[in-house]
Scaffold this active site. Structure first.
Site, PDB file in Angstrom:
ATOM      1  CE  LYS A 115      -3.221   2.644   2.954  1.00  0.00           C
ATOM      2  NZ  LYS A 115      -4.093   2.663   4.136  1.00  0.00           N
TER       3      LYS A 115
ATOM      4  CE  LYS B 230      -6.517   8.932   7.753  1.00  0.00           C
ATOM      5  NZ  LYS B 230      -7.181   7.894   8.570  1.00  0.00           N
TER       6      LYS B 230
ATOM      7  CG  ASP C 174      -1.868   5.377   4.769  1.00  0.00           C
ATOM      8  OD1 ASP C 174      -1.701   4.363   5.468  1.00  0.00           O
ATOM      9  OD2 ASP C 174      -2.943   5.663   4.207  1.00  0.00           O
TER      10      ASP C 174
ATOM     11  NE  ARG D   5     -10.734  -1.152   4.106  1.00  0.00           N
ATOM     12  CZ  ARG D   5     -11.278  -1.300   5.313  1.00  0.00           C
ATOM     13  NH1 ARG D   5     -12.394  -1.989   5.470  1.00  0.00           N
ATOM     14  NH2 ARG D   5     -10.693  -0.768   6.366  1.00  0.00           N
TER      15      ARG D   5
HETATM   16  N1  BES Z   1      -4.154   4.654   6.768  1.00  0.00           N
HETATM   17  C1  BES Z   1      -5.291   4.451   7.595  1.00  0.00           C
HETATM   18  C2  BES Z   1      -5.026   3.502   8.762  1.00  0.00           C
HETATM   19  C3  BES Z   1      -4.155   4.022   9.854  1.00  0.00           C
HETATM   20  C4  BES Z   1      -4.677   4.869  10.824  1.00  0.00           C
HETATM   21  C5  BES Z   1      -2.856   3.596   9.976  1.00  0.00           C
HETATM   22  C6  BES Z   1      -3.882   5.293  11.866  1.00  0.00           C
HETATM   23  C7  BES Z   1      -2.071   4.029  11.012  1.00  0.00           C
HETATM   24  C8  BES Z   1      -2.573   4.874  11.943  1.00  0.00           C
HETATM   25  C9  BES Z   1      -6.423   3.851   6.768  1.00  0.00           C
HETATM   26  O1  BES Z   1      -6.487   4.279   5.451  1.00  0.00           O
HETATM   27  C10 BES Z   1      -7.693   4.268   7.416  1.00  0.00           C
HETATM   28  O2  BES Z   1      -7.955   5.436   7.437  1.00  0.00           O
HETATM   29  N2  BES Z   1      -8.438   3.302   7.943  1.00  0.00           N
HETATM   30  C11 BES Z   1      -9.650   3.587   8.623  1.00  0.00           C
HETATM   31  C12 BES Z   1     -10.664   2.554   8.221  1.00  0.00           C
HETATM   32  C13 BES Z   1     -12.062   2.867   8.676  1.00  0.00           C
HETATM   33  C14 BES Z   1     -12.594   4.054   7.926  1.00  0.00           C
HETATM   34  C15 BES Z   1     -12.920   1.657   8.431  1.00  0.00           C
HETATM   35  C16 BES Z   1      -9.392   3.526  10.126  1.00  0.00           C
HETATM   36  O3  BES Z   1      -8.603   2.686  10.553  1.00  0.00           O
HETATM   37  O4  BES Z   1      -9.910   4.359  10.828  1.00  0.00           O
HETATM   38 ZN    ZN Z   2      -4.717   4.845   4.612  1.00  0.00          ZN
HETATM   39 MN    MN Z   3      -7.597   6.067   5.239  1.00  0.00          MN
END
Ligand code: BES
Ligand code: ZN
Ligand code: MN
Length: 503
Positions: free
Chosen positions: A274, A286, A297, A360
């Site tokens: 990724k 966010k 990321d 994903r």
């Molecule tokens: N890149 C983030 C995941 C992440 C968050 C990695 C904090 C490291 C630290 C990912 O793209 C994301 O935002 N995931 C969401 C998924 C949710 C919307 C189902 C998450 O983990 O909040």
């Molecule tokens: Zn992400």
């Molecule tokens: Mn994300």
């Protein structure tokens, strides 16, 4: 480029030359357990007796990571002696990286150092020790107009009397190749997101093909190419950003010959990373606090890039394909909305309910691409995929999901060997049900419960029957938050050791 480099060699005996003006005597490091036992009772007896005296005078307890140094200030002809605590001997394998970091701290400002390794520590510890030692010298100072003074260390000799010289020389080559891969991963991941956009990340792959022209070739697909291939999920993420998304495809010919006219990889290992060079969340924006950390990321892609460097550097005799899914997730009038339905390369329709679950989406098309174009013996993807995995496992272990028993076993072994730890997570059908969509084949979020698991289930929907696959959620281990805020280079050591074990 690492901020600092030094030579490392392994020898059986310690012979220290007399000091001259230009070449001061080195520092000699002696390890001490928490029972006051000196490890590596080797080399000149005078160093051992000075170490013994130092232990007594300083009431040294051998606590892990603690050290005391005797600089022999009144005797210009004697080297400095440092005692470094290694803690409990039966925990040495778990703690060896900490020992290496403490050792580096002690020796970094000498010109050369001798480490009395002795016969207590075996080769397993040795590989981890060397990678951690080089890791400890790492700095990221590209954007400092006035970098700190470089460490003065130029040379380390490790004195050992266990295993043969050839064993150690081989282990050293592998450890240094791994460290080079880790450094690459860290350098790329630490870079600022305005500098390292998706195209620049893909260029890092191109650079590998230049550095290892005999074994590595790289093709980069742009958004037009991906549109032709029907990668609707990847593009749904990428379309919101002015920075064009790229899919970098790296081929490493370690078994087949790249020079052959119709070079084709033979049952390659496949790695997918990724590579979100910045993840703002898109329309599902966010919160502001800590958003700058989302430059990391692309840690999955960085780790795959680093692994390919390590593999090429070590010259592993395997065929390997690596795909970096490089994109930026931004809010704009062209961004995908929550509610959009898009179609992946394999025809699966996806309802996007949260644009922040973008990893994903880029990965599913990259996974389809690999399966369409290669007959991979196994596909391993790495991704900073979910905050939920950070909640579950912190930054100690990566979440490991797989449909293949052998891969799980081999990766567990590599995990313990390297200290680049993983934890096996579940993929039950009952979790998978959470991502059934009302209007499409699948939706991109599964609700509040088991967020890391449902993300893995989403990816598994794109794995063909019979295709061995592993997903590593590295959201915790990929970087250290807070004051240091630096990329770790994980899981390069894990993947490189795994590939070595399968070669
Ligand atoms: N890149 C983030 C995941 C992440 C968050 C990695 C904090 C490291 C630290 C990912 O793209 C994301 O935002 N995931 C969401 C998924 C949710 C919307 C189902 C998450 O983990 O909040
Ligand atoms: Zn992400
Ligand atoms: Mn994300």
């Amino acid at each position: 480029m690492p901020a600092h480099t030094f030579q490392i060699s392994v020898k059986n005996t310690l012979t220290l030359k007399k000091a001259t003006k230009n070449k001061p005597l080195p520092i000699v490091v002696v390890f001490v357990s928490d029972e006051g036992q000196i490890l590596g009772n080797l080399g000149d007896a005078q160093y051992i007796s000075r170490a013994t005296a130092l232990i007594q005078q300083s009431h040294f307890k051998g606590t892990l990571g603690k050290s005391v140094t005797d600089y022999a200030l009144d005797d210009q002809a004697s080297p400095a002696i440092s005692i470094v605590g290694v803690g409990k001997l039966d925990k040495l394998a778990d703690n060896i990286a900490k020992v290496a970091v403490a050792t580096y701290d002690v020796i970094k400002n000498s010109q050369s150092a001798a480490i009395l390794w002795g016969d207590t520590i075996c080769q397993i510890h040795f590989t981890q020790f060397v990678t951690a030692l080089i890791g400890a010298s790492y700095r990221f100072e590209h954007h400092k107009t006035k970098p700190k003074d470089a460490d003065t260390l130029r040379e380390i000799v490790i004195i050992s009397n266990k295993d043969t010289q050839t064993d150690y020389d081989k282990a050293l080559v592998f450890a240094q190749a791994t460290a080079a891969g880790i450094t690459t991963a860290r350098d790329v991941a630490n870079e600022a997101p305005n500098v390292l956009n998706p195209s620049e990340l893909a260029k890092k792959a191109k650079q590998l093909a230049k550095d290892y022209a005999d074994t590595v070739s790289v093709t980069v697909l742009n958004e037009k190419d991906m549109k032709k291939l029907g990668m609707g999920c990847f593009l749904a993420v990428s379309q919101g950003s002015d920075a064009e998304g790229k899919l970098a495809v790296i081929e490493y010919y370690g078994k087949s010959k790249k020079s052959d006219k119709k070079a084709k990889l033979d049952k390659p290992f496949a790695l997918v990373g990724k590579g979100l060079t910045f993840d703002s969340g898109g329309i599902s924006l966010k919160p502001a606090a800590g958003m700058e950390e989302m430059k990391f990321d692309m840690g999955g892609a960085a780790s795959i890039l680093g692994t390919v460097r390590a593999v090429a550097e070590a010259g592993l005799e395997i065929d390997l394909v690596a795909v970096l899914a490089c994109a930026e997730n931004m809010p704009s009038s062209r961004s995908a909305r929550p509610g959009d339905v898009v179609t992946a390369m394999n025809g699966t329709t996806v309802e996007i309910l949260n644009t922040d679950a973008e990893g994903r989406l880029v990965l599913c098309d990259a996974l389809c691409y690999v399966q369409e174009h290669y007959d991979a013996r196994i596909i391993i993807d790495t991704a900073t995929l979910t905050g939920a995995c950070v909640i579950a496992l912190g930054s100690v272990r990566s979440g490991m999901y797989s449909n293949d028993e052998d891969a799980l076993f081999a990766l567990q072994a590599a995990s313990e060997y390297t200290g680049d730890l993983v934890w096996h997570m579940p993929l039950d059908d009952a979790y998978d049900e959470q991502i059934n969509s009302k209007i499409a084949d699948v939706q991109n979020i599964g609700g509040r419960e088991a967020g890391s698991v449902t993300a893995a289930c989403f990816l598994q929907r794109f794995i063909k029957e019979g295709q061995a696959w592993v997903h590593l959620d590295i959201a915790g281990p990929a970087w250290k938050s807070g004051s240091t805020n630096t990329a770790s280079g994980r899981p390069v050591a894990l993947l490189t050791q795994y590939l070595r074990s399968q070669a």
